[in-house]
Write an enzyme that holds these catalytic residues in place. Structure first.
Site, PDB file in Angstrom:
ATOM      1  N   HIS A  34      -0.016  -6.290  -1.742  1.00  0.00           N
ATOM      2  CA  HIS A  34      -0.493  -5.322  -0.754  1.00  0.00           C
ATOM      3  C   HIS A  34      -1.407  -4.334  -1.486  1.00  0.00           C
ATOM      4  O   HIS A  34      -1.307  -4.166  -2.716  1.00  0.00           O
ATOM      5  CB  HIS A  34       0.693  -4.582  -0.115  1.00  0.00           C
ATOM      6  CG  HIS A  34       1.454  -5.405   0.875  1.00  0.00           C
ATOM      7  ND1 HIS A  34       2.415  -4.883   1.714  1.00  0.00           N
ATOM      8  CD2 HIS A  34       1.387  -6.734   1.172  1.00  0.00           C
ATOM      9  CE1 HIS A  34       2.913  -5.844   2.471  1.00  0.00           C
ATOM     10  NE2 HIS A  34       2.316  -6.977   2.163  1.00  0.00           N
TER      11      HIS A  34
ATOM     12  N   GLU B 119      -1.491  -1.135  -1.794  1.00  0.00           N
ATOM     13  CA  GLU B 119      -0.835  -0.075  -2.578  1.00  0.00           C
ATOM     14  C   GLU B 119      -0.325  -0.601  -3.918  1.00  0.00           C
ATOM     15  O   GLU B 119      -0.508   0.007  -4.967  1.00  0.00           O
ATOM     16  CB  GLU B 119       0.385   0.491  -1.824  1.00  0.00           C
ATOM     17  CG  GLU B 119       0.097   1.072  -0.452  1.00  0.00           C
ATOM     18  CD  GLU B 119       0.294   0.067   0.661  1.00  0.00           C
ATOM     19  OE1 GLU B 119      -0.211  -1.074   0.546  1.00  0.00           O
ATOM     20  OE2 GLU B 119       0.947   0.406   1.659  1.00  0.00           O
TER      21      GLU B 119
ATOM     22  N   CYS C 133       4.606  -0.156   3.917  1.00  0.00           N
ATOM     23  CA  CYS C 133       5.758  -0.952   4.360  1.00  0.00           C
ATOM     24  C   CYS C 133       6.957  -0.641   3.460  1.00  0.00           C
ATOM     25  O   CYS C 133       6.854   0.141   2.509  1.00  0.00           O
ATOM     26  CB  CYS C 133       5.412  -2.440   4.289  1.00  0.00           C
ATOM     27  SG  CYS C 133       5.375  -3.070   2.590  1.00  0.00           S
TER      28      CYS C 133
ATOM     29  N   CYS D  76       6.272  -1.440  -0.294  1.00  0.00           N
ATOM     30  CA  CYS D  76       5.327  -0.523  -0.936  1.00  0.00           C
ATOM     31  C   CYS D  76       5.883   0.894  -1.019  1.00  0.00           C
ATOM     32  O   CYS D  76       5.653   1.602  -2.009  1.00  0.00           O
ATOM     33  CB  CYS D  76       4.002  -0.537  -0.194  1.00  0.00           C
ATOM     34  SG  CYS D  76       3.124  -2.105  -0.403  1.00  0.00           S
TER      35      CYS D  76
END
Lengths: 145, 145
Positions: A46, A48, A76, A79
């Site tokens: 992801h 991040e 999420c 993360c």
């Protein structure tokens, strides 16, 4: 946040979910990444996490205690926890994510007893643009199926 | 779980928190990893995520729908979510982690509405050995400080 949005757009152009993140230390962007899960065959890539890993690699350190993270969408669960583990100081995010977010939605990780470091959280930056980009992306995918 | 414990011991010998994980597909270990956060300067390189990344890279795919994951300690919030995103079918873990776990403790991610895939969970395998290894590691670190 403009840089994060630019990375989100670039991710969308590559067929990735359009989310972008920037790690900033002392006013300087140390790392910038869009979502890279498809490119890397890595569900953990992801925006991040990709940006945090790049920053740690660049600085040769495991934590980013003086760093702020800008990301276009509410992080999420995975993360949100990674941001906590990296000791990020401040988290700035764009649009909320009621379906998958874990900061102001979902498990609200930073308010839990198993969270041992919570960043300061600021939200709503360019949220319409960030959310519209995601809506357009998923609507486009549905149209081509 | 024996392989996971062996990796946990090896991680401890390298100065990492002694946790090990194995991804198994059709009875074959596809990837094996211990915790690698210090080695890689990567807070996301927990044993589970390292093993998932290796398996995905090896197989050239983003998800591991037919895979089972064995890990010596209850996964944390970050790893529990990564396991969900990778579509792992069954999760077998050793010792519970009341302070940082996110499966049967903490945010209990697989029971939350923002969790969109939950593996079958089995726990308690070699839990004493897994827990003792962690206790000895942290006790040793305190003694040398």
């Amino acid at each position: 946040m403009e840089m994060a949005l630019k990375e989100a757009r670039a991710a969308g152009d590559r067929g990735e979910v359009p989310i972008g993140a920037v790690v900033v230390i002392d006013g300087t962007a140390v790392s910038v990444s869009g979502n890279r899960t498809r490119e890397l065959n890595d569900v953990t890539a992801h925006a991040e996490i990709a940006a945090i890993r790049m920053a740690c690699e660049k600085l040769g350190q495991e934590r980013l205690a003086c760093a702020d993270l800008y990301v276009t969408l509410e992080p999420c669960t995975m993360c949100a926890a990674a941001i906590s583990f990296a000791r990020i100081r401040r988290l700035y995010y764009g649009a909320e994510d009621p379906k998958g977010g874990a900061v102001d939605n979902g498990v609200r990780f930073y308010a839990q007893p198993t969270c041992h470091h919570a960043p300061e959280v600021y939200s709503g930056f360019n949220e319409t643009e960030a959310a519209d980009m995601l809506k357009a992306f998923f609507s486009g995918r549905r149209d081509t199926k």
